[in-house]
Write an enzyme that holds these catalytic residues in place. Sequence first.
Site, PDB file in Angstrom:
ATOM      1  N   TYR A 173      -1.026  -3.054 -12.460  1.00  0.00           N
ATOM      2  CA  TYR A 173      -2.818  -2.841 -12.253  1.00  0.00           C
ATOM      3  C   TYR A 173      -2.548  -2.413 -13.912  1.00  0.00           C
ATOM      4  CZ  TYR A 173      -2.171  -3.720  -7.091  1.00  0.00           C
ATOM      5  OH  TYR A 173      -1.675  -3.683  -6.108  1.00  0.00           O
ATOM      6  N   CYS A 176     -15.586   1.335 -27.631  1.00  0.00           N
ATOM      7  CA  CYS A 176     -16.947   2.291 -27.594  1.00  0.00           C
ATOM      8  C   CYS A 176     -17.931   2.734 -26.588  1.00  0.00           C
ATOM      9  CB  CYS A 176     -17.717   1.503 -29.030  1.00  0.00           C
ATOM     10  SG  CYS A 176     -16.165   0.917 -30.044  1.00  0.00           S
ATOM     11  N   GLU A 206       3.942  -6.888   1.445  1.00  0.00           N
ATOM     12  CA  GLU A 206       3.269  -7.359   0.540  1.00  0.00           C
ATOM     13  C   GLU A 206       2.850  -5.982  -0.311  1.00  0.00           C
ATOM     14  OE1 GLU A 206      -0.876  -8.510   2.230  1.00  0.00           O
ATOM     15  OE2 GLU A 206      -0.190 -10.044   3.244  1.00  0.00           O
ATOM     16  N   GLY A 223       3.240  -4.099  -4.052  1.00  0.00           N
ATOM     17  CA  GLY A 223       2.458  -4.148  -5.259  1.00  0.00           C
ATOM     18  C   GLY A 223       2.831  -3.095  -6.329  1.00  0.00           C
ATOM     19  N   ARG A 224       1.943  -1.989  -5.823  1.00  0.00           N
ATOM     20  CA  ARG A 224       2.944  -1.357  -6.758  1.00  0.00           C
ATOM     21  C   ARG A 224       4.274  -0.601  -6.922  1.00  0.00           C
ATOM     22  NH1 ARG A 224      -1.669   1.042  -5.652  1.00  0.00           N
ATOM     23  NH2 ARG A 224      -3.386   0.959  -6.968  1.00  0.00           N
ATOM     24  N   GLY A 238       0.780  -0.901   0.176  1.00  0.00           N
ATOM     25  CA  GLY A 238       0.035   0.048  -0.482  1.00  0.00           C
ATOM     26  C   GLY A 238       0.720   1.503  -0.316  1.00  0.00           C
ATOM     27  N   ARG A 270      -8.496   2.022 -14.494  1.00  0.00           N
ATOM     28  CA  ARG A 270      -8.555   2.498 -13.814  1.00  0.00           C
ATOM     29  C   ARG A 270      -9.290   4.731 -14.573  1.00  0.00           C
ATOM     30  NH1 ARG A 270      -5.816  -1.016  -8.432  1.00  0.00           N
ATOM     31  NH2 ARG A 270      -7.916  -1.887  -8.381  1.00  0.00           N
TER      32      ARG A 270
HETATM   33  C1  LIG Z   1      -3.591  -5.468  -3.374  1.00  0.00           C
HETATM   34  C2  LIG Z   1      -2.613  -5.137  -2.037  1.00  0.00           C
HETATM   35  C3  LIG Z   1      -1.410  -5.409  -1.839  1.00  0.00           C
HETATM   36  C4  LIG Z   1      -0.694  -4.472  -2.430  1.00  0.00           C
HETATM   37  O1  LIG Z   1      -1.330  -3.293  -2.661  1.00  0.00           O
HETATM   38  P1  LIG Z   1      -0.198  -2.122  -3.258  1.00  0.00           P
HETATM   39  O2  LIG Z   1      -1.047  -1.186  -2.923  1.00  0.00           O
HETATM   40  O3  LIG Z   1      -0.222  -2.876  -4.680  1.00  0.00           O
HETATM   41  O4  LIG Z   1       1.475  -2.391  -2.395  1.00  0.00           O
HETATM   42  C5  LIG Z   1      -0.978  -6.136  -0.333  1.00  0.00           C
HETATM   43  N1  LIG Z   1      -1.964  -7.216   0.116  1.00  0.00           N
HETATM   44  C6  LIG Z   1      -2.790  -6.894   0.557  1.00  0.00           C
HETATM   45  C7  LIG Z   1      -3.830  -8.522   1.255  1.00  0.00           C
HETATM   46  C8  LIG Z   1      -4.078  -6.348  -1.072  1.00  0.00           C
HETATM   47  O5  LIG Z   1      -5.123  -7.109  -1.314  1.00  0.00           O
END
Ligand SMILES: *Cc1c(COP(=O)(O)O)cnc(C)c1O
Length: 459
Positions: free
Chosen positions: A388, A359, A284, A286-287, A246, A323
């Site tokens: 994403y 479209c 965890e 991601g982005r 996050g 998004r």
């Molecule tokens: C989506 C998600 C992440 C990754 O979030 P990012 O904003 O991409 O870092 C980590 N843990 C859980 C449980 C998620 O749902």
Amino acid sequence: MTSGSSPRRTAARQAALARAVEDGLLGARSPLVGLLDVDGVLAAVEALNEAFEGPATVHHTFAAKACGLVPVLRLLADAGMGCEVASPGELEQALAAGFTYDRLVFDSPAKTVEELESALVHGIAINLDNFQELARVDRLLAGREPSGPIGLRVNPQVGSGAIDAMSTATATSKFGVALRDPGAVDAVVAAFAQRPWLNRLHAHVGSQGCPLPLIAQGVRAAYELAERINAELGHARITGIDIGGGLPVNFDDEDDRPTFADYVAELRSTTPGLFDGRYTLVTEFGRSLLAKSGTIATVVEYTKSAGGRRIAVTHAGAQVATRTVFMPDAWPLRVGVFDATGRPKQGPSEVVDIAGPCCFAGDLTATGRELPAVEPGDVVALYDTGAYYFSSHFSYNSLPRPAVYGYRTTSDGQVRFALVREAQSVRGVVEESGLSQANALVALRSGGPVGRPKPGRKP
Ligand SMILES: *Cc1c(COP(=O)(O)O)cnc(C)c1O
């Protein structure tokens, strides 16, 4: 707050765009590609490792949903990461990428009995979402000890960031046990008291739009709860805290801002005990690991005017920038304009909307942007789209998934590409839209033989 600016990234991307055009990876016959800067991804992993270095053991996992492409996951596995998965598809992608069970974390708000059973059998770390799920695991274990760590996800309810739909820690969020609800903390403490195998807390609080202090406040709440549980139980039952991902990403310019180091500094100042080595930490992200290393590149098919506004019609729309198209104010993207050889375009600017191929009228990836005048055959690049975007395809208008290439550049400006994912063929689109059942409804209407309904999903 520090920022990691990246002239290397800008130069590498420009070189890759020009070379992609030259090599025909991007052009009239393949007007849309995803590009991934491999060195940028590895630099992000390194920055993450450095930021968390310290006495505490840390398991960094990559949130597979941010970029569920097997070669990307394998690159991250090779760089020492683990992987957070939240669906059977993500689990199989992670296994195919080479992650062993002990390097996985299984989250999902809707785990089935079968999924839980399989995760327990393989000793995958699981974060349970709610008390019903805890009871389900009680039944599955039937008194046996699980072989992997098991945590409970909590929602510290610290509030919303700038994007409501992305905020996980609001009062009414669907995720985890809502800690500020009446009686919730006592119920959590009791749940741990009753289950010797429950040994982690999980709080994924952040998301795009969340300020660092808000995320840190949520992590602190999880830490304080761990301290309380361990104190009440009289031993260090909770051995791990999963702080989720996050970390927001800066979509405004080339800087990495906030950095992983900024985030850890915030966590260290609000919750120093988190890092003293008593807890194994799990992350965890991601982005923040992938976004800034990705680019969507597309060819301008037409340019036109409507109501005094210039419009460039490209092949990148809601199918790859879902998004941004549906929530343009929350997810604005930087746009670059390149000529037909893939070189940055100079010259007089104009105010233009960048449209996609879908479209519906709102299929715009940027509106009212001042950009160098765009012509048919030019290349438009959507920056910071490594997470994403091209990896989270939306099959509107039956548009095929584009090819994705990873790239590296050498110091003398050479570019090497590796195919990460083939472009989906039109045949592939037709096949996944029920081709093998083509006659089903006509047969049903006429009373002829129909394919037997098959419950369940394919393995
Ligand atoms: C989506 C998600 C992440 C990754 O979030 P990012 O904003 O991409 O870092 C980590 N843990 C859980 C449980 C998620 O749902």
